[in-house]
Design an enzyme around this catalytic site. Structure first.
Site, PDB file in Angstrom:
ATOM      1  N   GLU A 392      37.746  45.073  41.604  1.00  0.00           N
ATOM      2  CA  GLU A 392      38.994  44.382  41.983  1.00  0.00           C
ATOM      3  C   GLU A 392      39.002  44.062  43.476  1.00  0.00           C
ATOM      4  OE1 GLU A 392      40.828  43.184  39.799  1.00  0.00           O
ATOM      5  OE2 GLU A 392      40.019  44.315  38.127  1.00  0.00           O
ATOM      6  N   HIS A 519      41.580  34.382  23.652  1.00  0.00           N
ATOM      7  CA  HIS A 519      41.373  33.173  24.447  1.00  0.00           C
ATOM      8  C   HIS A 519      41.502  31.900  23.606  1.00  0.00           C
ATOM      9  CE1 HIS A 519      39.717  36.516  26.658  1.00  0.00           C
ATOM     10  NE2 HIS A 519      39.680  35.795  27.770  1.00  0.00           N
TER      11      HIS A 519
HETATM   12  O1  X8Z Z   1      39.509  38.178  29.273  1.00  0.00           O
HETATM   13  C1  X8Z Z   1      39.018  38.981  30.016  1.00  0.00           C
HETATM   14  C2  X8Z Z   1      39.861  39.653  31.073  1.00  0.00           C
HETATM   15  C3  X8Z Z   1      40.579  38.647  31.877  1.00  0.00           C
HETATM   16  S1  X8Z Z   1      39.642  38.140  33.255  1.00  0.00           S
HETATM   17  C4  X8Z Z   1      40.853  40.546  30.411  1.00  0.00           C
HETATM   18  N1  X8Z Z   1      37.712  39.330  29.896  1.00  0.00           N
HETATM   19  C5  X8Z Z   1      36.844  38.791  28.846  1.00  0.00           C
HETATM   20  C6  X8Z Z   1      37.200  39.356  27.484  1.00  0.00           C
HETATM   21  O2  X8Z Z   1      38.043  40.238  27.393  1.00  0.00           O
HETATM   22  O3  X8Z Z   1      36.618  38.911  26.478  1.00  0.00           O
HETATM   23  C7  X8Z Z   1      36.998  40.229  30.798  1.00  0.00           C
HETATM   24  C8  X8Z Z   1      35.631  40.348  30.202  1.00  0.00           C
HETATM   25  C9  X8Z Z   1      35.466  39.222  29.256  1.00  0.00           C
HETATM   26 ZN    ZN Z   2      37.263  40.629  37.695  1.00  0.00          ZN
END
Ligand code: X8Z
Ligand code: ZN
Length: 623
Positions: A392, A519
């Protein structure tokens, strides 16, 4: 459970929590361009463009500060009142964005003589859905909110809960079961429930969303919404570039996959895992099968060699969350980078408060006023959180270094850069050499078995993730390009082809299994995580060379290297003001401007050699 690298940057500008409410508030606000098909304007007056951009810069920074502040207040004190205030600020921001788009559209950016002004205007007019008529603009945001809502409210009955009374398991509980349970029936139950309750209820909404997203992108001059997503990388050859990097990972992935499968056959038997076939998605320790770290105890080599975990030592030495953050700061100052400003120490939330509800996901915040930077982390004294705090703080370093850029350039060089840099730092910290140097790890770090076990653990998190990170948006590109028929079979074709993973139970076109990943309903790009994964190793290798590291890449620690610090500050200072390929040129001192998987392959080279020996009698498969 090993999840060494988590948390992410929290860029206020892209973050709309409750968009659904926004559009209730928005009500009947009309906009002057309703139903106007986006086209480039005619104004090529440089002075007027400069004036517009100056005003935009001030107003956008101010907006980022006020919205960011309201989001921070809510995230660190989740009351209804704070949520309402945040939504009000977000409404203003959404209006501002749409107005900005229409003002920027008055210019013909392609004909403005100044390259910096041209680039700024291009960013403003070619991104987002501001080109849609109000009705559709509202509709697509409403659809996204509804899909996010469906995702957030899924509740599942536990396995073997015949009276169906306690059907209240949330994603967090399900993730815990996926991580810890070794009962394939329970795992299949959880997998099925989650996928059946996310995808099907949102399928129609998703199809309409695809239609409107494509319309918006066409207004913006793109073939489809996938092309617009790729446009952020400013490289017409982007799809081929990433495809090539992925191809090069194949030999390594196949060896790894084959070894993991052999161990899983041993654990679950040939009825659950076919000895020469793909892996079922429910036994990999993660509901999306994207990160396999949670099955480490089943698949790791040398089970009796101790794992590198300094948690006990941290507790023995009386570490506190504050000391963890001070140690992280010292890592960066040892590189010659900046200390955290006083505002950081005054306002950050580094512990979970006891008296109120907060969002605990670790994140780093830029309030866009060149003063206020914060981390929110519910830190506990454990190794995982020590690494997260460095990660972070690397985001904060990036914010501090690009602070003097104009607003639009205060961002990563491409969407993968922030995570790439932060994870490169994590590679140096979650590293036996470093942990030894800071007095937390005393065992021999040169021992062969310890090293193989370490690399294997890293591969479960990083190498296993590569095909997943790559394919999520490949699927989305396909849907935007070719339409919404066969969405689910397309999804599984990609998963079997690239990951070697199949669903544990039959699926059909009634399902929409991609939507089991947040997502997708939330309309958040995913290719950035694949790009970040490659960049993480590329950046790490360059920093290690600069630090004069010799020996295998995975044992490199850049701690106290001023030269590594200089390179980091050079690439962070430019933010997004230069094309990311130019930033790669800066990184490599002119040697290369290519995104590449070579550094990742180099990092895992000792494991690759070891795996080839282990697999010599096996039939290789994988993606
Ligand atoms: O979506 C995220 C974070 C937000 S930057 C929670 N990530 C991806 C996931 O969860 O699939 C971090 C690692 C990959
Ligand atoms: Zn990060």
């Amino acid at each position: 459970m090993m999840v060494p690298f988590e948390g992410c940057e929290k860029s206020v500008r892209y973050y709309l929590v409750q968009v659904l409410f926004i559009f209730w508030y928005w009500g009947s606000v009309k906009n002057v361009e309703a139903d106007v098909v986006a086209s480039v304007g005619t104004n090529v007056n440089l002075g007027e463009a400069l004036q517009f951009l100056r005003e935009y810069d001030l107003e956008a920074s101010r907006m980022c500060f006020t919205v960011g502040t309201s989001q921070w207040i809510y995230a660190t004190n989740m009351t209804d009142f704070n949520k309402r205030r945040m939504v009000e600020e977000q409404v203003l921001k959404a209006k501002f964005d749409k107005l900005t788009w229409s003002r920027a559209m008055a210019f013909d950016w392609t004909k403005i003589p100044d390259p910096m002004v041209r680039r700024h205007l291009k960013f403003l007019v070619t991104s987002g859905r501001g080109s849609l008529p109000d009705e559709k603009y509202n509709e697509i945001h409403h659809l996204i909110s509804e899909m996010k809502d469906i995702y957030a409210h899924v509740r599942v009955c536990p396995y073997d809960n015949n009276d169906k009374i306690y059907c209240d398991l949330e994603l967090e509980d399900l993730s815990e079961i996926m991580a810890k349970s070794r009962n394939p029936l329970e795992l299949a139950h959880v997998w099925k429930e989650w996928h059946d309750k996310t995808g099907p209820p949102m399928k129609n909404k998703f199809m309409r969303y695809v239609e409107i997203a494509n319309q918006a992108s066409k207004f913006n001059g793109f073939q489809d919404a996938g092309e617009e997503m790729r446009y952020l990388y400013e490289d017409a050859d982007f799809e081929n570039v990433v495809a090539e990097t992925f191809q090069r990972l194949q030999p390594l992935y196949k060896e790894f996959f084959t070894y993991v499968r052999k161990k899983l056959v041993k654990q679950y038997g040939p009825n659950v895992v076919r000895p020469e076939g793909p892996l079922p998605a429910h036994i990999l320790g993660n509901i999306w099968a994207q990160d396999w770290s949670n099955i480490e105890n089943i698949v790791t080599p040398y089970p009796n060699t101790p794992k590198i975990d300094v948690t006990d030592e941290m507790r023995r030495q009386g570490f506190t969350p504050l000391r963890i953050f001070q140690m992280s700061e010292e890592f960066f100052t040892s590189l010659g980078l900046k200390p955290m400003p006083p505002e950081f120490w005054r306002h950050s939330m580094i512990e979970k408060p006891v008296n109120r509800k907060v969002q605990c996901t670790a994140s780093a915040w830029d309030f866009c006023n060149r003063l206020d930077y914060r981390i929110k982390q519910c830190t506990e004294v454990q190794m995982k959180d020590l690494i997260t705090s460095h990660h972070e703080m690397a985001h904060i370093q990036y914010y501090l270094y690009y602070a003097d850029q104009p607003y639009l350039y205060r961002d990563g060089a491409n969407p993968g850069f922030h995570e790439g840099i932060a994870n490169a730092i994590s590679l140096s910290v979650y590293n036996p050499t470093h942990l030894h140097l800071v007095g937390l790890f005393n065992n021999d770090t040169t021992d062969y078995e310890t090293n193989m076990k370490f690399l294997f653990g890293m591969a479960l998190g990083k190498l296993a993730y590569a095909p997943y990170a790559y394919l999520v948006d490949l699927w989305r590109y396909e849907i935007f390009r070719n339409g919404v028929s066969n969405m689910n079979s397309d999804w599984w074709q990609l998963r079997i082809k690239f990951q070697g993973v199949v669903p544990p139970i039959p699926r059909s076109e009634q399902h929409l299994d991609a939507a089991a990943k947040r997502h997708i309903p939330a309309d958040m790009p995913y290719m950035k995580y694949y790009v970040a994964l490659l960049l993480e190793f590329q950046i790490f290798e360059v920093l290690c060379n600069a630090a004069g590291h010799t020996g295998p890449l995975h044992s490199c620690d850049i701690y106290r290297s001023r030269e590594a610090g200089r390179i980091l500050s050079d690439i962070m200072t430019v933010g997004r003001s230069k094309h990311w390929k130019d930033v790669l040129r800066i990184l490599t001192k002119g040697k290369s401007n290519k995104l590449s998987s070579d550094s990742m392959i180099k990092y895992f080279q000792p494991l690759y050699i070891w795996l080839k020996v282990q697999n010599k009698n096996e039939k290789l498969s994988g993606g």
